[in-house]
Design a protein around this motif. Structure first.
Motif, PDB file in Angstrom:
ATOM      1  N   GLY A 135      12.077  13.348   7.296  1.00  0.00           N
ATOM      2  CA  GLY A 135      12.311  13.435   6.030  1.00  0.00           C
ATOM      3  C   GLY A 135      12.771  12.163   5.375  1.00  0.00           C
ATOM      4  O   GLY A 135      13.512  11.979   4.325  1.00  0.00           O
ATOM      5  N   CYS A 136      12.119  10.858   5.903  1.00  0.00           N
ATOM      6  CA  CYS A 136      12.532   9.540   5.455  1.00  0.00           C
ATOM      7  C   CYS A 136      11.181   9.244   4.642  1.00  0.00           C
ATOM      8  O   CYS A 136      10.246   9.482   4.697  1.00  0.00           O
ATOM      9  CB  CYS A 136      12.695   8.714   6.627  1.00  0.00           C
ATOM     10  N   GLU A 137      11.715   8.510   3.545  1.00  0.00           N
ATOM     11  CA  GLU A 137      10.913   7.806   2.560  1.00  0.00           C
ATOM     12  C   GLU A 137      10.366   6.734   3.205  1.00  0.00           C
ATOM     13  O   GLU A 137      10.978   5.828   3.615  1.00  0.00           O
ATOM     14  CB  GLU A 137      11.372   7.665   1.312  1.00  0.00           C
ATOM     15  N   VAL A 138       9.003   6.501   3.132  1.00  0.00           N
ATOM     16  CA  VAL A 138       8.322   5.324   3.793  1.00  0.00           C
ATOM     17  C   VAL A 138       7.645   4.484   2.656  1.00  0.00           C
ATOM     18  O   VAL A 138       6.774   5.127   2.087  1.00  0.00           O
ATOM     19  CB  VAL A 138       7.179   5.838   4.947  1.00  0.00           C
ATOM     20  N   ARG A 139       7.892   3.146   2.417  1.00  0.00           N
ATOM     21  CA  ARG A 139       7.262   2.379   1.546  1.00  0.00           C
ATOM     22  C   ARG A 139       7.099   1.150   2.155  1.00  0.00           C
ATOM     23  O   ARG A 139       7.644  -0.017   2.204  1.00  0.00           O
ATOM     24  CB  ARG A 139       8.416   2.119   0.574  1.00  0.00           C
ATOM     25  N   PRO A 140       5.828   0.982   2.735  1.00  0.00           N
ATOM     26  CA  PRO A 140       5.263  -0.352   3.145  1.00  0.00           C
ATOM     27  C   PRO A 140       5.307  -1.479   2.345  1.00  0.00           C
ATOM     28  O   PRO A 140       4.976  -1.411   1.286  1.00  0.00           O
ATOM     29  CB  PRO A 140       3.801   0.052   3.985  1.00  0.00           C
ATOM     30  N   PRO A 194       0.867  -1.187   0.018  1.00  0.00           N
ATOM     31  CA  PRO A 194       0.011   0.003  -0.152  1.00  0.00           C
ATOM     32  C   PRO A 194       0.656   1.112   0.025  1.00  0.00           C
ATOM     33  O   PRO A 194       1.971   1.292   0.293  1.00  0.00           O
ATOM     34  CB  PRO A 194      -0.756  -0.184   1.260  1.00  0.00           C
ATOM     35  N   ALA A 195       0.254   2.364  -0.506  1.00  0.00           N
ATOM     36  CA  ALA A 195       0.881   3.535  -0.313  1.00  0.00           C
ATOM     37  C   ALA A 195       0.500   4.071   1.069  1.00  0.00           C
ATOM     38  O   ALA A 195      -0.445   3.875   1.466  1.00  0.00           O
ATOM     39  CB  ALA A 195       0.399   4.710  -1.251  1.00  0.00           C
ATOM     40  N   PHE A 196       1.649   4.719   1.701  1.00  0.00           N
ATOM     41  CA  PHE A 196       1.459   5.039   3.147  1.00  0.00           C
ATOM     42  C   PHE A 196       0.662   6.191   3.244  1.00  0.00           C
ATOM     43  O   PHE A 196       0.719   7.224   2.497  1.00  0.00           O
ATOM     44  CB  PHE A 196       2.673   5.432   3.768  1.00  0.00           C
ATOM     45  N   ASP A 197      -0.408   6.001   4.058  1.00  0.00           N
ATOM     46  CA  ASP A 197      -1.491   7.560   4.380  1.00  0.00           C
ATOM     47  C   ASP A 197      -1.526   7.437   5.934  1.00  0.00           C
ATOM     48  O   ASP A 197      -1.998   6.728   6.632  1.00  0.00           O
ATOM     49  CB  ASP A 197      -2.814   6.855   3.658  1.00  0.00           C
ATOM     50  N   GLU A 233       8.095   9.940   8.451  1.00  0.00           N
ATOM     51  CA  GLU A 233       8.275  11.008   7.206  1.00  0.00           C
ATOM     52  C   GLU A 233       8.355  12.333   7.742  1.00  0.00           C
ATOM     53  O   GLU A 233       8.990  13.182   7.000  1.00  0.00           O
ATOM     54  CB  GLU A 233       6.592  10.817   6.783  1.00  0.00           C
ATOM     55  N   GLU A 234       7.974  12.489   8.793  1.00  0.00           N
ATOM     56  CA  GLU A 234       8.323  14.002   9.658  1.00  0.00           C
ATOM     57  C   GLU A 234       9.965  14.065   9.777  1.00  0.00           C
ATOM     58  O   GLU A 234      10.168  15.558   9.311  1.00  0.00           O
ATOM     59  CB  GLU A 234       7.669  13.963  10.823  1.00  0.00           C
ATOM     60  N   PRO A 262      17.527   8.259  21.658  1.00  0.00           N
ATOM     61  CA  PRO A 262      16.932   7.148  21.286  1.00  0.00           C
ATOM     62  C   PRO A 262      16.316   7.116  20.054  1.00  0.00           C
ATOM     63  O   PRO A 262      15.631   8.085  19.496  1.00  0.00           O
ATOM     64  CB  PRO A 262      16.054   6.907  22.476  1.00  0.00           C
ATOM     65  N   ASN A 263      16.437   5.962  19.418  1.00  0.00           N
ATOM     66  CA  ASN A 263      15.920   5.923  17.959  1.00  0.00           C
ATOM     67  C   ASN A 263      14.378   5.680  18.088  1.00  0.00           C
ATOM     68  O   ASN A 263      13.958   5.012  19.217  1.00  0.00           O
ATOM     69  CB  ASN A 263      16.398   4.319  17.421  1.00  0.00           C
ATOM     70  N   PRO A 264      13.698   6.546  17.247  1.00  0.00           N
ATOM     71  CA  PRO A 264      12.234   6.838  17.742  1.00  0.00           C
ATOM     72  C   PRO A 264      11.361   5.652  17.358  1.00  0.00           C
ATOM     73  O   PRO A 264      10.109   5.622  17.580  1.00  0.00           O
ATOM     74  CB  PRO A 264      11.856   7.891  16.882  1.00  0.00           C
ATOM     75  N   PHE A 265      11.954   4.700  16.589  1.00  0.00           N
ATOM     76  CA  PHE A 265      11.069   3.569  15.809  1.00  0.00           C
ATOM     77  C   PHE A 265      11.175   2.109  16.729  1.00  0.00           C
ATOM     78  O   PHE A 265      10.277   1.301  16.756  1.00  0.00           O
ATOM     79  CB  PHE A 265      11.674   3.125  14.680  1.00  0.00           C
ATOM     80  N   THR A 266      11.870   2.328  17.831  1.00  0.00           N
ATOM     81  CA  THR A 266      11.726   1.113  18.705  1.00  0.00           C
ATOM     82  C   THR A 266      11.811   1.378  20.252  1.00  0.00           C
ATOM     83  O   THR A 266      12.425   2.465  20.580  1.00  0.00           O
ATOM     84  CB  THR A 266      13.107   0.446  18.478  1.00  0.00           C
ATOM     85  N   PRO A 267      11.251   0.522  21.060  1.00  0.00           N
ATOM     86  CA  PRO A 267      11.093   0.845  22.552  1.00  0.00           C
ATOM     87  C   PRO A 267      12.389   0.745  23.123  1.00  0.00           C
ATOM     88  O   PRO A 267      12.766   1.638  24.137  1.00  0.00           O
ATOM     89  CB  PRO A 267      10.048  -0.214  22.786  1.00  0.00           C
TER      90      PRO A 267
END
Length: 732
Positions: free
Chosen positions: A482-487, A430-433, A479-480, A454-459
């Motif tokens: 500045g990273c490209e997100v491709r699920p 899917p396109a990320f929304d 995305e905020e 701390p990395n924001p993506f992991t606890p």
């Protein structure tokens, strides 16, 4: 008035054949009852009166009143409906003790005063508690509307001599000596209960809190023998007595929070909730030492909580979950077009039925997760310590390690959070929304971020090393940055809404009102220093013993806002006020955390086997995806503030544990390192000191050398910064 009725009256006369004139409007709850009894919608009444639906909603909530012709017309409608649908007969007035605290006509005012003043001095039994002095004006909640069906409030604390202590200083005499007699007295005579919070919801059952002596009065043991199941044996005399009289117990049995009921008759619930203090009904982790208080003080504390939040129905976690349902009931009455009868239908915006999670959202023991090899969602609170090799000499030479705590971080995260209301739908590539709630499989391992944060993506705060499942909030933050997100794939929910909004609003109001009652400023524009001074004063009072005032005077003398010159009586009253206010505040915070945790309740019992269903799965509110969304948003909010602070000042955290973050500082206050704008105001986007949810306060202060030593040993300073062992709060 003219002989011919105005146009508005003509519209009302089309609804009523004949009415009499009246003088006042009924209370808001009665306005709702009358309209619903007649089967009228808000829209129908609004159309007849020539107003918009929100006006009717506001009138029925008591937030506004009609004026002029519309006042007369609305009163005409309500009086006509009252003739057609009279209210049920209220319960007979219960017997009161010989020295009531206030005349009957003053009970509503006393209840409002008790709500605003949660910690008046305790009386000698069985005298009524003396009225506490009024505090200086500050923001307070509006006085609750007293429902005529429940004149004695939502609950009572029953002592062994038969004295029942209610909110507002009301004392009742309970003649019951058996459990059956108690239940019948409560339902027929006590006048105890709480009106529903939503027009499609249910009234709260009356809560009877039994002291140790009261429990003995009704034949209950001092302690439960079944320490694992925490319930009375089925052959106990009290259980047999209830069964003989056709009273039933819920599946929880007769434990610390038993619920005794009969099937509803004529739409009227017959249910009583008990809380048994000697069986540890009030968990000290949530309520402090409330169970040890005089019954009058305990009634005040529980009554304030019930008035501002909900009548307790078990642990604070259970109450937090029940509050969600009370504010957004799953069903509402709808008209069957075929039969014109009113039937039960789904309530828009609510969780209306149980749904199974997507496999990656489920705990490993869930039936849908059996055989699943695709990985699991891991959205939990932070537990992270910076690598000691990344500490600078300048940081290590600073004198203090200062821990700051985010006020009710999960509550702040729940605000305006869009979540899924329906079941998951699987989508490939899917396109990320960021507007769609869901669980997405994406690879974020390639993203380079500053290791001093701390990395924001992991606890764990560590960089992910492979594709993983993330909530919408986490990918939106990527995305905020500045990273490209491709699920690669996702489980999305098509029906969405801000389900937690009313839950957030009620708990936030309760939190701030209780905070203000203790003299702590809650205005967002309060100077940070003034807030920190008030918090220091509150902690000093709350930690004191009202029988050891010399040490308190010495502590107050060191505080800028302290009043060491007060009399012993006034100081003791302040100690009780702050200690008991702190108990209410602790229970509110525990309700937030526990309610979020209950959304992913795990199976219990030693006989459970993986793959079996457990009772919690049959609740519409068993929603691990919503829990994950709240925690992910809270973690992202924390990272955003840390990143902004680092960009502005070059300061990086030493450690993070859930909602506590530790920084090195030149002084013992967060004001020594948090940036201020040109006008001395907090910088937007960083940590902001204050009382509101999402703002911060001091968690604890230690020497910097202490923090570095812990970090070198592999320990988290945020866990110990307060001076003890913190609990990693994962909302479980």
């Amino acid at each position: 008035m003219s002989d011919q009725p105005p146009q508005l009256f003509t519209a009302i006369d089309s609804l009523l054949a004949a009415v009499d004139d009246g003088t006042v409007l009924p209370v808001p709850a009665e306005r709702v009852r009358l309209r619903e009894a007649a089967g009228l919608t808000e829209a129908a009444v609004a159309q007849a009166l020539g107003v918009r639906v929100p006006s009717i909603t506001a009138w029925e909530a008591g937030r506004a009143e009609p004026r002029g012709e519309r006042l007369e017309a609305y009163r005409r409608l309500l009086e006509g409906l009252a003739h057609r649908y009279p209210a049920t007969t209220p319960p007979p007035a219960p017997k009161t003790l010989s020295v009531p605290p206030a005349p009957a006509e003053e009970a509503p005012a006393a209840q409002a005063a008790a709500t605003a003043e949660p910690a008046a001095p305790a009386p000698q039994r069985p005298s009524a508690p003396p009225a506490s002095s009024r505090r200086p004006a500050r923001p307070k909640a509006a006085a609750p509307v007293v429902d005529s069906r429940f004149p004695n409030g939502p609950l009572t604390v029953l002592d062994g001599d038969g004295t029942a202590y209610c909110l507002g200083g009301v004392l009742l005499e309970c003649p019951a000596t058996t459990m059956v007699q108690l239940v019948e007295w409560v339902l027929k005579e006590s006048g105890i209960g709480q009106a529903r919070l939503h027009r499609h919801g249910k009234d709260s059952d009356p809560l009877i809190v039994l002291t140790a002596s009261a429990a003995a009065r009704f034949g209950l043991p001092e302690r439960l023998q079944d320490r694992r199941g925490l319930r009375l044996a089925q052959d106990h005399p009290v259980i047999k007595q209830l069964a003989k009289s056709k009273w039933k117990l819920t599946q929880r049995g007769f434990g610390p929070w038993p619920r005794i009921y009969r099937p509803a008759q004529g739409g009227q619930r017959q249910c009583v909730q008990l809380a048994i203090l000697p069986w540890d009904a009030l968990d000290s982790r949530a309520w402090g030492d409330a169970a040890e208080l005089h019954p009058a003080d305990l009634a005040r504390i529980l009554g304030v909580f019930a008035t501002r939040v909900l009548t307790p129905r078990g642990s604070t976690a259970v109450t937090g979950l029940e509050l969600m349902t009370a504010l957004r009931p799953p069903t509402r009455p709808v008209k069957d077009e075929a039969t014109s009868a009113w039937v039960s239908g789904p309530n828009p915006g609510a969780l209306t039925k149980p749904v199974d999670p997507a496999p990656p959202e489920a705990p490993a023991e869930h039936p849908v997760a059996q055989g699943w090899k695709g990985g699991f969602l891991d959205e939990e609170a932070y537990q992270w310590v910076r690598d000691v090799q990344l500490l600078t000499d300048e940081e290590c030479l600073l004198p203090y390690a200062v821990g700051i705590d985010i006020n009710t971080a999960f509550l702040a995260a729940a605000a305006r959070l869009t979540v899924g209301l329906s079941g998951p739908v699987h989508v490939t590539a899917p396109a990320f929304d960021k507007t769609i709630p869901g669980t997405w499989l994406a690879d974020l391992s390639h993203i380079e971020l500053d290791p001093r944060l701390p990395n924001p993506f992991t606890p764990t705060g560590l960089r992910p090393h492979e594709p993983g499942w993330y909530t919408t909030a986490t990918l939106a933050y990527a995305e905020e940055l500045g990273c490209e997100v491709r699920p690669l794939e996702a489980y999305l929910r098509q029906e969405t809404g801000a389900y937690l909004d009313p839950w957030h609003d009620r708990l936030k109001d309760a939190y701030l009102t209780t905070t203000a009652d203790m003299g702590i400023p809650v205005d967002k524009d309060t100077a940070p220093a003034a807030y920190l001074d008030a918090m220091a004063l509150h902690k000093t009072y709350a930690a004191a013993a009202d029988t050891r005032l010399d040490g308190l005077r010495a502590a107050l003398a060191e505080l800028s806002a302290g009043r060491a010159d007060l009399s012993d009586e006034d100081l003791a009253a302040l100690v009780r006020r702050h200690r008991q206010g702190a108990m209410v505040l602790s229970a509110i915070k525990s309700t937030v955390k526990g309610g979020i945790g209950k959304l992913r309740e795990r199976p219990q019992g030693r006989h459970y086997r993986d793959g079996e269903r457990w009772p919690a799965l049959e609740r519409p509110t068993w929603r691990p995806d919503i829990r994950a969304a709240v925690i992910a948003k809270a973690r992202v909010n924390m990272h955003r503030k840390m990143a902004k602070l680092a960009a502005l000042t070059g300061q990086y955290p030493l450690a993070v544990l859930s909602d506590c973050v530790v920084y090195a500082g030149p002084g013992p206050s967060p004001l020594d390192f948090l940036p201020l704008g040109s006008e001395g105001t907090p910088v937007y986007g960083t940590f902001r000191v204050g009382a509101n949810p999402g703002f911060c306060k001091v968690e604890g202060v230690q020497e910097m050398a202490w923090a570095v030593d812990l970090m070198e040993q592999g320990y988290n300073p945020a866990r110990h910064i307060k001076g003890g062992d913190a609990v990693a709060d994962e909302g479980e």
